[in-house]
Design a protein around this motif. Structure first.
Motif, PDB file in Angstrom:
ATOM      1  N   SER A 110       0.844  -1.209   0.000  1.00 22.63           N
ATOM      2  CA  SER A 110       0.000   0.000   0.000  1.00 22.63           C
ATOM      3  C   SER A 110       0.870   1.247   0.000  1.00 22.63           C
ATOM      4  N   GLY A 111       1.895   1.249   0.859  1.00 15.24           N
ATOM      5  CA  GLY A 111       2.812   2.388   0.884  1.00 15.24           C
ATOM      6  C   GLY A 111       3.580   2.538  -0.419  1.00 15.24           C
ATOM      7  N   ALA A 112       4.005   1.401  -0.987  1.00 16.40           N
ATOM      8  CA  ALA A 112       4.746   1.444  -2.253  1.00 16.40           C
ATOM      9  C   ALA A 112       3.869   1.962  -3.387  1.00 16.40           C
ATOM     10  N   SER A 113       2.618   1.520  -3.426  1.00 19.53           N
ATOM     11  CA  SER A 113       1.700   1.984  -4.481  1.00 19.53           C
ATOM     12  C   SER A 113       1.414   3.477  -4.341  1.00 19.53           C
ATOM     13  N   LEU A 114       1.259   3.925  -3.099  1.00 22.53           N
ATOM     14  CA  LEU A 114       1.027   5.360  -2.875  1.00 22.53           C
ATOM     15  C   LEU A 114       2.240   6.172  -3.331  1.00 22.53           C
ATOM     16  N   TYR A 115       3.437   5.663  -3.032  1.00 25.88           N
ATOM     17  CA  TYR A 115       4.655   6.338  -3.492  1.00 25.88           C
ATOM     18  C   TYR A 115       4.688   6.391  -5.018  1.00 25.88           C
ATOM     19  N   ASN A 116       4.339   5.297  -5.682  1.00 23.99           N
ATOM     20  CA  ASN A 116       4.375   5.254  -7.143  1.00 23.99           C
ATOM     21  C   ASN A 116       3.342   6.190  -7.760  1.00 23.99           C
ATOM     22  N   VAL A 162      -0.546   6.400 -13.188  1.00 27.70           N
ATOM     23  CA  VAL A 162      -1.244   6.869 -11.982  1.00 27.70           C
ATOM     24  C   VAL A 162      -2.476   6.014 -11.716  1.00 27.70           C
ATOM     25  N   LEU A 163      -3.258   5.736 -12.761  1.00 24.99           N
ATOM     26  CA  LEU A 163      -4.467   4.923 -12.608  1.00 24.99           C
ATOM     27  C   LEU A 163      -4.119   3.494 -12.185  1.00 24.99           C
ATOM     28  N   ILE A 164      -3.066   2.934 -12.790  1.00 25.70           N
ATOM     29  CA  ILE A 164      -2.664   1.562 -12.458  1.00 25.70           C
ATOM     30  C   ILE A 164      -2.248   1.465 -10.998  1.00 25.70           C
ATOM     31  N   HIS A 165      -1.447   2.412 -10.550  1.00 29.69           N
ATOM     32  CA  HIS A 165      -0.974   2.349  -9.162  1.00 29.69           C
ATOM     33  C   HIS A 165      -2.084   2.681  -8.168  1.00 29.69           C
ATOM     34  N   ALA A 166      -3.047   3.495  -8.585  1.00 32.54           N
ATOM     35  CA  ALA A 166      -4.215   3.724  -7.719  1.00 32.54           C
ATOM     36  C   ALA A 166      -5.021   2.431  -7.564  1.00 32.54           C
ATOM     37  N   SER A 172      -4.325  -3.599  -2.586  1.00 26.99           N
ATOM     38  CA  SER A 172      -3.513  -3.848  -1.395  1.00 26.99           C
ATOM     39  C   SER A 172      -4.310  -3.575  -0.124  1.00 26.99           C
ATOM     40  N   VAL A 173      -5.059  -2.485  -0.123  1.00 28.28           N
ATOM     41  CA  VAL A 173      -5.867  -2.142   1.058  1.00 28.28           C
ATOM     42  C   VAL A 173      -6.949  -3.199   1.283  1.00 28.28           C
TER      43      VAL A 173
END
Length: 204
Positions: A110-116, A162-166, A172-173
């Motif tokens: 979740s943290g990694a995806s938010l960073y990306n 951006v859409l993919i990582h969102a 993840s959540v």
């Protein structure tokens, strides 16, 4: 004491048991709750989207359209999400240590995806330095058009990123929430009501 007195008045012996017994027991099948999240589908999605992002960024680096200093954390974050997806698929065996590992990895993912997401937003607005001189140089108009086309493609790619990582953040959540329900890290283990009905003894 009052119940024993009532039983004595009704003529029920101490060896006899009530017809209906209500008890609260731990739900031994609570691990099945994790399977409601469809971990195989979500885990494979995490793996597939992460591999796609890694390959695309690697192509950008190979073509000189990005900077390795910026993309190394991006690579690491994507690999962490990929590992989290693999653990989510492996946790289908409902083994408690694997479920705990899945919870930890999904929190990290979740943290990694938010960073990306943040990294992709920054890159989307970033103009490549090699295109700057074409804005004012009319002698290389054709080359300038190609450069600006590449710039637009790059911007669209990072908008898609951006859409993919969102989406990866949402996955993840979701998986972390289901793992949390199973391993009982946020609340005590739920208890289920068990009602036992006993047949009366047949009198001879």
């Amino acid at each position: 004491m009052a119940d024993e007195a009532a039983m004595a008045e009704d003529g029920i012996g101490p060896a006899q048991t009530p017809l209906v017994e209500v008890s609260f027991q731990k739900n031994i099948h609570r691990n099945q709750k994790y399977l409601e999240a469809e971990p195989k589908a979500l885990g494979v999605t995490q793996i597939g989207l992460s591999v796609f992002q890694i390959i695309c960024v690697a192509v950008f680096l190979a073509k000189g359209l990005s900077h390795i200093g910026i993309d190394i954390p991006f690579f690491i974050s994507s690999i962490l999400v990929l590992i989290a997806g693999s653990v989510a698929v492996a946790a289908q065996n409902l083994h408690l240590p694997t479920l705990r590992a899945c919870l930890g990895m999904q929190i990290v993912a979740s943290g990694a995806s938010l960073y990306n997401v943040v990294c992709s937003l920054i890159k989307m607005e970033d103009t490549p330095t090699y295109c700057w001189h074409y804005y004012y140089d009319n002698s290389t108009l054709r080359t300038g058009e190609i450069c600006h086309s590449i710039e637009n493609i790059r911007s669209h790619f990072y908008a898609e990123s951006v859409l993919i990582h969102a989406a990866l953040l949402a996955i993840s959540v979701t998986l972390a929430a289901y793992c949390c329900k199973v391993v009982n890290c946020c609340a005590p283990a739920p208890r289920m009501t068990v009602i036992t009905v006993q047949a009366p003894a047949v009198q001879q």
